[in-house]
Design a protein around this motif. Structure first.
Motif, PDB file in Angstrom:
ATOM      1  N   ALA A 136      -4.595   5.102   4.382  1.00 27.82           N
ATOM      2  CA  ALA A 136      -3.192   5.365   4.058  1.00 27.82           C
ATOM      3  C   ALA A 136      -2.636   6.644   4.688  1.00 27.82           C
ATOM      4  N   GLU A 139      -1.662   5.845   7.951  1.00 22.62           N
ATOM      5  CA  GLU A 139      -0.886   4.606   8.008  1.00 22.62           C
ATOM      6  C   GLU A 139      -1.478   3.639   9.029  1.00 22.62           C
ATOM      7  N   SER A 183      -0.797   0.237  12.999  1.00 20.85           N
ATOM      8  CA  SER A 183      -0.248   1.358  12.226  1.00 20.85           C
ATOM      9  C   SER A 183       1.135   1.015  11.731  1.00 20.85           C
TER      10      SER A 183
END
Length: 183
Positions: A136, A139, A183
């Motif tokens: 995360a 991303e 991404s």
């Protein structure tokens, strides 16, 4: 994998500290066709919700799988089996990092008895395995997988009580997804 009870409907299962399971099986047509469905799931992720640490309580940790099978007696010398499997494992830590992987398969198999010495199994198998890693803060996700289509013709010849000859052909088509980053 179990054939399924061809006489009576039955249900079995169990509850455990970290997982539960359930199996249902029974006849579709008595002594001719039956089914079996079985599943299980862990629930460690449910217990994470009770922790005071928000990083841990917002994490995920579980797996599940489901099996199903139907068999059908086409005649004295022929039997058809259709089965499937679906399973997945999921792990994430506070929505920062996650990994999940799983497999799904489907099989169709036909058994034919030519005579008391020669037997044939014709099988078609589909399999799809994949995994994903999620990061995360970046991303980003990394994915990979393998998909197979497989056709088998397997003969068994019982020459006598001491000699058995097995022969056949097996063809498989692989699709490899070695890894992708998004991404």
């Amino acid at each position: 994998m179990k054939e399924g009870n061809s006489k009576d409907l039955s249900v079995s299962g169990g509850l455990g500290l970290i997982s539960s399971r359930l199996t249902v099986e029974g006849p579709i047509a008595e002594d001719k066709a039956s089914f079996m469905v079985s599943g299980r799931r862990t629930y460690a992720d449910v217990f994470l919700n009770f922790l005071n640490d928000t990083a841990l309580s917002s994490s995920t940790l579980y797996f599940y799988d489901l099996n199903a099978k139907v068999n059908y007696k086409l005649g004295e010398k022929d039997q058809l089996f259709v089965s499937g499997y679906l399973g997945r494992d999921v792990l994430s830590f506070a929505d920062n990092f996650g990994i999940d992987w799983g497999n799904q398969t489907a099989t169709v198999r036909w058994n034919h008895l030519f005579n008391d010495k020669l037997f044939l199994n014709s099988t078609f198998i589909y399999s799809d395995y994949d995994y994903r890693i999620s990061i995360a803060p970046l991303e980003a996700s990394i994915t990979s997988g393998i998909q197979d289509f497989n056709l088998k013709e397997a003969f068994t010849y019982y020459a006598n009580s001491q000699n058995t000859l097995k022969f056949g052909v097996d063809a498989i088509y692989h699709t490899f997804i070695p890894g992708g980053i998004s991404s």
